[in-house]
Design an enzyme around this catalytic site. Structure first.
Site, PDB file in Angstrom:
ATOM      1  N   SER A 177      -9.497  -3.440  -3.094  1.00 29.93           N
ATOM      2  CA  SER A 177      -8.870  -4.665  -3.587  1.00 29.93           C
ATOM      3  C   SER A 177      -9.791  -5.833  -3.321  1.00 29.93           C
ATOM      4  O   SER A 177     -10.398  -5.912  -2.250  1.00 29.93           O
ATOM      5  CB  SER A 177      -7.543  -4.922  -2.877  1.00 29.93           C
ATOM      6  OG  SER A 177      -6.730  -3.784  -2.949  1.00 29.93           O
ATOM      7  N   GLU A 231      -2.956  -3.924   9.080  1.00 29.17           N
ATOM      8  CA  GLU A 231      -2.567  -3.797   7.678  1.00 29.17           C
ATOM      9  C   GLU A 231      -1.068  -3.506   7.566  1.00 29.17           C
ATOM     10  O   GLU A 231      -0.367  -4.093   6.759  1.00 29.17           O
ATOM     11  CB  GLU A 231      -3.356  -2.658   7.017  1.00 29.17           C
ATOM     12  CG  GLU A 231      -2.959  -2.405   5.567  1.00 29.17           C
ATOM     13  CD  GLU A 231      -3.896  -1.426   4.858  1.00 29.17           C
ATOM     14  OE1 GLU A 231      -4.471  -0.566   5.536  1.00 29.17           O
ATOM     15  OE2 GLU A 231      -4.022  -1.549   3.634  1.00 29.17           O
ATOM     16  N   GLU A 270       4.841   9.214   2.647  1.00 36.04           N
ATOM     17  CA  GLU A 270       4.818  10.520   3.336  1.00 36.04           C
ATOM     18  C   GLU A 270       4.098  10.390   4.670  1.00 36.04           C
ATOM     19  O   GLU A 270       4.537  10.931   5.689  1.00 36.04           O
ATOM     20  CB  GLU A 270       4.112  11.582   2.470  1.00 36.04           C
ATOM     21  CG  GLU A 270       4.909  12.024   1.246  1.00 36.04           C
ATOM     22  CD  GLU A 270       4.948  10.975   0.144  1.00 36.04           C
ATOM     23  OE1 GLU A 270       4.022  10.142   0.077  1.00 36.04           O
ATOM     24  OE2 GLU A 270       5.919  10.961  -0.639  1.00 36.04           O
ATOM     25  N   GLN A 278     -11.667  -4.552   2.153  1.00 41.83           N
ATOM     26  CA  GLN A 278     -11.646  -3.408   3.067  1.00 41.83           C
ATOM     27  C   GLN A 278     -12.159  -2.179   2.318  1.00 41.83           C
ATOM     28  O   GLN A 278     -11.551  -1.737   1.347  1.00 41.83           O
ATOM     29  CB  GLN A 278     -10.193  -3.181   3.521  1.00 41.83           C
ATOM     30  CG  GLN A 278      -9.977  -1.940   4.358  1.00 41.83           C
ATOM     31  CD  GLN A 278      -8.515  -1.503   4.333  1.00 41.83           C
ATOM     32  OE1 GLN A 278      -7.745  -1.906   3.467  1.00 41.83           O
ATOM     33  NE2 GLN A 278      -8.135  -0.677   5.289  1.00 41.83           N
TER      34      GLN A 278
HETATM   35  C1  LIG Z   1      -2.852  -1.174  -5.028  1.00 39.09           C
HETATM   36  C2  LIG Z   1      -3.699  -0.464  -4.038  1.00 39.09           C
HETATM   37  C3  LIG Z   1      -4.604  -1.171  -3.287  1.00 39.09           C
HETATM   38  C4  LIG Z   1      -5.434  -0.528  -2.376  1.00 39.09           C
HETATM   39  N1  LIG Z   1      -6.341  -1.271  -1.696  1.00 39.09           N
HETATM   40  C5  LIG Z   1      -7.204  -0.650  -0.857  1.00 39.09           C
HETATM   41  C6  LIG Z   1      -8.247  -1.375  -0.219  1.00 39.09           C
HETATM   42  O1  LIG Z   1      -8.378  -2.589  -0.410  1.00 39.09           O
HETATM   43  N2  LIG Z   1      -9.105  -0.735   0.585  1.00 39.09           N
HETATM   44  C7  LIG Z   1      -8.986   0.609   0.830  1.00 39.09           C
HETATM   45  O2  LIG Z   1      -9.781   1.138   1.592  1.00 39.09           O
HETATM   46  N3  LIG Z   1      -8.020   1.355   0.222  1.00 39.09           N
HETATM   47  C8  LIG Z   1      -7.128   0.750  -0.604  1.00 39.09           C
HETATM   48  N4  LIG Z   1      -6.144   1.493  -1.235  1.00 39.09           N
HETATM   49  C9  LIG Z   1      -6.137   2.944  -1.056  1.00 39.09           C
HETATM   50  C10 LIG Z   1      -4.972   3.505  -0.291  1.00 39.09           C
HETATM   51  O3  LIG Z   1      -5.089   3.256   1.076  1.00 39.09           O
HETATM   52  C11 LIG Z   1      -4.924   5.004  -0.609  1.00 39.09           C
HETATM   53  O4  LIG Z   1      -4.626   5.141  -1.976  1.00 39.09           O
HETATM   54  C12 LIG Z   1      -3.884   5.728   0.209  1.00 39.09           C
HETATM   55  O5  LIG Z   1      -4.250   5.784   1.551  1.00 39.09           O
HETATM   56  C13 LIG Z   1      -3.631   7.150  -0.328  1.00 39.09           C
HETATM   57  O6  LIG Z   1      -4.809   7.877  -0.498  1.00 39.09           O
HETATM   58  P1  LIG Z   1      -5.116   8.667  -1.864  1.00 39.09           P
HETATM   59  O7  LIG Z   1      -4.902   7.704  -2.949  1.00 39.09           O
HETATM   60  O8  LIG Z   1      -6.410   9.307  -1.720  1.00 39.09           O
HETATM   61  O9  LIG Z   1      -3.968   9.764  -1.956  1.00 39.09           O
HETATM   62  P2  LIG Z   1      -3.953  11.156  -1.178  1.00 39.09           P
HETATM   63  O10 LIG Z   1      -4.209  10.918   0.251  1.00 39.09           O
HETATM   64  O11 LIG Z   1      -4.760  12.166  -1.884  1.00 39.09           O
HETATM   65  O12 LIG Z   1      -2.404  11.511  -1.338  1.00 39.09           O
HETATM   66  C14 LIG Z   1      -1.860  12.178  -2.474  1.00 39.09           C
HETATM   67  C15 LIG Z   1      -0.449  12.625  -2.107  1.00 39.09           C
HETATM   68  O13 LIG Z   1      -0.523  13.543  -1.002  1.00 39.09           O
HETATM   69  C16 LIG Z   1       0.288  13.123   0.054  1.00 39.09           C
HETATM   70  N5  LIG Z   1      -0.314  13.473   1.328  1.00 39.09           N
HETATM   71  C17 LIG Z   1      -1.593  13.334   1.730  1.00 39.09           C
HETATM   72  N6  LIG Z   1      -1.742  13.715   2.997  1.00 39.09           N
HETATM   73  C18 LIG Z   1      -0.517  14.105   3.428  1.00 39.09           C
HETATM   74  C19 LIG Z   1       0.002  14.584   4.665  1.00 39.09           C
HETATM   75  N7  LIG Z   1      -0.772  14.735   5.758  1.00 39.09           N
HETATM   76  N8  LIG Z   1       1.305  14.866   4.732  1.00 39.09           N
HETATM   77  C20 LIG Z   1       2.101  14.705   3.650  1.00 39.09           C
HETATM   78  N9  LIG Z   1       1.688  14.256   2.470  1.00 39.09           N
HETATM   79  C21 LIG Z   1       0.394  13.953   2.360  1.00 39.09           C
HETATM   80  C22 LIG Z   1       0.354  11.610  -0.129  1.00 39.09           C
HETATM   81  O14 LIG Z   1       1.489  11.063   0.526  1.00 39.09           O
HETATM   82  C23 LIG Z   1       0.419  11.473  -1.628  1.00 39.09           C
HETATM   83  O15 LIG Z   1       1.733  11.655  -2.061  1.00 39.09           O
HETATM   84  C24 LIG Z   1      -5.321   0.862  -2.171  1.00 39.09           C
HETATM   85  C25 LIG Z   1      -4.365   1.586  -2.888  1.00 39.09           C
HETATM   86  C26 LIG Z   1      -3.582   0.942  -3.829  1.00 39.09           C
HETATM   87  C27 LIG Z   1      -2.599   1.752  -4.614  1.00 39.09           C
END
Ligand SMILES: Cc1cc2nc3c(=O)[nH]c(=O)nc-3n(C[C@H](O)[C@H](O)[C@H](O)COP(=O)(O)OP(=O)(O)OC[C@H]3O[C@@H](n4cnc5c(N)ncnc54)[C@H](O)[C@@H]3O)c2cc1C
Lengths: 371, 412
Positions: free
Chosen positions: B153, B236, B380, B118
């Site tokens: 992933s 998902e 969150e 994905q």
């Molecule tokens: C092990 C692992 C596997 C993954 N696999 C995939 C995959 O296969 N494909 C894929 O597309 N993605 C994948 N992801 C990505 C995952 O979906 C994102 O990491 C996740 O959606 C968070 O986005 P970010 O890391 O950019 O954090 P951010 O969105 O930048 O968040 C940082 C912090 O801000 C907070 N925050 C952000 N927006 C808000 C809001 N509106 N209100 C309150 N708090 C907020 C968050 O909760 C977090 O604490 C994977 C992640 C992990 C850890």
């Protein structure tokens, strides 16, 4: 285990809710909690006659409806939601179940029909001044004198202890833990009302000085009876807590939508929004805890001690969490006497402690499942 | 159960499958067996007939799993075979794909011959995935992709990827996206491992450098990408909420096992006795939480069959993410000084490269579980969803509504 409610369950819930909306609104609760008796006798009579709630678990041949723990949980949940002030837990849950479990047919025959009619109040007196929740903490003694017994010792706190017409008292004889009946007019009994933290639930300290008492069931056989009764009571109390917790969540969400600060509803601030989401998670956990325990009482009796211990621990902690956060969501108004938040907060803390703090029940669980 | 097929008939169909081909037969490999399972309509019973299903309800899949589990040992787990493809890719292809795409993709997804990944998240777009920047520009019958994805992933094993890209930056963010199935071997696709806190690289960054993709590989229409992505994301969360139907099973079993071995190590001094009691209470609290999650799932299932889904169906992802972190935090405390070492080490490797045993499994899980409250929607974000969708609280103040995507401030 099947955790689904039937159509009849749903109807029972709606019936009780409608009745309580009418008879136990905030104004009614406030009026009753300030009285010494603590409840409205006309409501009690209607609970007996119109709804059949007092004989819910009493067999049909003794004037009841012969239902079980699941129906009781539904009723308790609704009562907890509306903070009903009534000696239901003491009379029906503690008293009624003790008699049913005691196997004393004659006594059941004598008392249960009257209880179901709303003519008689009961309570169960187990805990003592040492504050222990374990049956081994019971030291009250019963001595044989001729055909009957005399009791010596102190029981506290006893739910609705000053009101009860018939007290069921746990005490030790040479044969071990036994159950006794003491009537309200017995000699040598002093009943002193205690000032309750939660004024919607009345408490008393009871002293026995050579008080005549009648043995219930077989001498020395009370342990198993009480274990089971206290499990059932934990399940009922946990249902009550679930209802109270849901009411607090509803209150908080409602307020978060209405209250404006900084030009927007406070519910649009994440600090408040996330509190509400966490409260929802706790309410759903409390629900899972109390429902699974209630269903196991009926479907899988061997499991009851395990599910009851989990239910008491989980629901009461969840209730306290939600009741406390509800005050925080309300700000200053939530700290006032005029707002109902404190009524639930006090009920929640008292429910957490009543019949054993959460950690006590977790210790029971540990022994049961070898953890 | 559907009106046409009773539970016992469904079980009978599973036994018919097993009488024709049995996974415990050493000459039958997983791909062959799963192919037959697909052909019998037992892959996803809620899919249409001919596409791996029988047109039943999703809940009935549990009956198939139960019947397979009682009659065969070598049943491969969907999560292990092709978690993202089976859990998310297939329902998305089914909902938005053309009949040709159904024929082409669904069977090899189920057999595991073609692994899917994905590709939604980007350096600048995680929780706010609809803010993403990777671009697709039309060129005749093709689209040309440029940009970067992260946290992808399984990209290194994948044949296909679900790709969400921006096709019109002048529209508000949700309106300007399109959704493609990308051939991961196409020229210009560069997959690089990302080293994570466990030492492994489960996920990758994926770069697109003038990657060509035929228009026929678009799922849904141009500009409909967000709607298609919602289907993927909803599936998902269903997959990530976890589910064990027996008390004490799943991750909590690891904690119980650790406690039951370690509880004998405490001494008899007052301090040791107190420490043991405190540790025991933490184990008990966690155990009860795990049981409440399990029962909440059971209640959600019961209300699904009764057709009245309540809030119990929505709290699972948040509950399980927070619980799974706690389980291994408590386990680490029980390990005492043994928690100070990490035998697998942190040298970059792919999952499975290093066989893990004993306490290492716990320590690895302790690290891995941090991701549970991030992947598939952070805790969150889950709280926002519960508060807004379940409790009806008002939405946040937003800077990105009805504004062309190009004008929204962004990082990354
Ligand atoms: C092990 C692992 C596997 C993954 N696999 C995939 C995959 O296969 N494909 C894929 O597309 N993605 C994948 N992801 C990505 C995952 O979906 C994102 O990491 C996740 O959606 C968070 O986005 P970010 O890391 O950019 O954090 P951010 O969105 O930048 O968040 C940082 C912090 O801000 C907070 N925050 C952000 N927006 C808000 C809001 N509106 N209100 C309150 N708090 C907020 C968050 O909760 C977090 O604490 C994977 C992640 C992990 C850890």
């Amino acid at each position: 285990m099947d955790l689904s409610f039937t159509e009849e369950h749903q109807q029972l819930r709606e019936l009780v809710r409608r009745f309580l909306d009418e008879c136990s609104d905030e104004q009614a609760v406030r009026a009753q909690m300030d009285t010494e008796e603590g409840f409205d006798r006309s409501v009690w009579t209607r609970m007996a006659e119109e709804l059949g709630l007092l004989g819910l678990m009493v067999p049909e041949e003794q004037g009841g409806t012969g239902l079980g723990a699941v129906e009781l949980a539904i009723v308790m949940e609704e009562m907890g939601r509306s903070l009903l002030c009534a000696p239901y837990f003491s009379t029906v849950v503690l008293g009624g179940n003790t008699l049913l479990e005691s196997g004393d047919e004659a006594l059941c025959q004598e008392i249960l029909p009257k209880m179901a009619q709303g003519e008689l109040f009961l309570t169960l007196a187990v805990e003592e001044e040492n504050g222990g929740h374990d049956l081994s903490d019971i030291h009250c003694s019963a001595e044989k004198q001729g055909d009957s017994f005399v009791l010596n010792g102190v029981k506290t706190p006893v739910l609705d202890g000053a009101l009860a017409d018939v007290l069921l008292v746990a005490a030790r004889t040479e044969q071990g833990l036994s159950l006794f009946r003491v009537d309200a007019n017995a000699e040598g009994m002093t009943r002193k009302p205690l000032p309750p933290l939660d004024t919607t639930r009345k408490l008393a300290r009871i002293e026995f000085q050579s008080t005549p008492a009648e043995l219930i069931g077989r001498e020395g056989s009370a342990e198993a009876v009480l274990e089971h009764v206290l499990d059932l009571a934990a399940v009922a109390l946990s249902a009550e807590s679930t209802g109270g917790a849901q009411a607090c969540l509803d209150m908080a969400v409602q307020y978060a939508k209405e209250r404006l600060q900084f030009g927007r509803p406070i519910g649009s601030f994440q600090a408040i929004k996330h509190k509400c989401a966490d409260m929802l998670v706790q309410v759903e956990s409390a629900r899972s805890a109390s429902y699974s325990a209630a269903f196991s009482a009926v479907q899988d009796a061997a499991e009851l001690s395990v599910t009851a211990a989990m239910a008491k621990s989980k629901s009461s902690e969840a209730y306290f969490f939600v009741a406390a956060e509800n005050i925080q969501v309300h700000g200053g108004i939530g700290f006032t006497w005029e707002h109902p938040a404190h009524l639930y907060f006090k009920r929640a803390k008292s429910s957490e402690v009543l019949l054993g703090e959460p950690a006590f029940h977790r210790q029971k669980l540990a022994a049961l499942i070898d953890l | 159960m559907s009106a046409e097929i009773t539970e016992s008939e469904l079980r009978e169909r599973v036994r018919t499958l097993l009488s024709e081909i049995h996974p415990d037969d050493p000459s039958v490999d997983s791909i062959t067996f799963r192919g037959a399972q697909y052909d019998h309509g037992l892959a996803w019973v809620h899919f249409p007939e001919g596409l791996g299903g029988l047109g039943l309800s999703r809940a009935d899949q549990a009956i198939v799993a139960d019947e397979l589990g009682s009659n065969a040992k070598n049943i491969t787990n969907d999560l292990a075979v092709n978690a993202i493809g089976i859990g998310m890719g297939a329902p998305t292809v089914l909902t938005y794909g053309t009949p040709d795409m159904h024929e082409r993709f669904l069977r090899p997804i189920f057999t595991g011959e073609e692994i899917w990944c994905q590709m939604f998240s980007e350096p600048g777009a995680g929780s706010d995935v609809a803010g993403l920047s990777s671009r697709a520009v039309r060129d005749g019958d093709d689209w040309i992709i440029n940009g970067q994805k992260v946290w992808t992933s399984l990209a290194h094993h994948s044949t296909y990827g679900m790709l969400l890209v921006r096709t019109d930056p002048s529209l508000p963010k949700h309106d300007g996206m399109s959704y493609f199935v990308l051939d991961m071997k196409a020229p210009g696709v560069d997959v690089r491992p990302l080293h994570q806190i466990t030492g492994e690289a489960e996920f990758n960054e994926v770069f697109f450098n003038d990657v060509r993709i035929p228009h026929s590989m678009m799922l849904g229409h141009e500009g409909q990408g967000w709607r298609v992505a919602i289907t993927t994301l909803m599936n998902e969360r269903v997959a990530l909420a976890g589910n064990s139907s027996r008390r004490g099973q799943g991750d909590i079993a690891k904690l119980v096992e650790t406690w039951q071995t370690r509880r004998h190590d405490y001494g008899s001094s007052a301090s040791e006795v107190a420490q043991r009691a405190l540790a025991q209470d933490k184990v008990l609290q966690t155990y009860i939480e795990a049981e409440m999650l399990r029962i909440t799932h059971e209640r959600a299932k019961a209300s699904m069959t009764q057709g009245v889904p309540g809030p119990e169906g929505s709290v699972g992802k948040l509950m399980s993410a927070e619980l799974n972190k706690k389980i291994y935090e408590v386990a680490m405390d029980l390990l005492g000084n043994d928690a100070l070492t990490y035998e697998p080490g942190y040298e970059l490797r792919r999952p499975g490269d290093h066989a893990m045993e004993g306490d290492s499994t716990l320590k690895h899980a302790f690290l891995r579980m941090r991701a549970q409250s991030i992947e598939g929607g952070t805790s969150e974000i889950m709280r926002n969803i519960l508060a807004e969708r379940v409790l009806g609280l008002p939405g946040d103040v937003r800077n990105d509504k009805d504004v062309p995507w190009v004008e929204i401030p962004r990082s990354g």
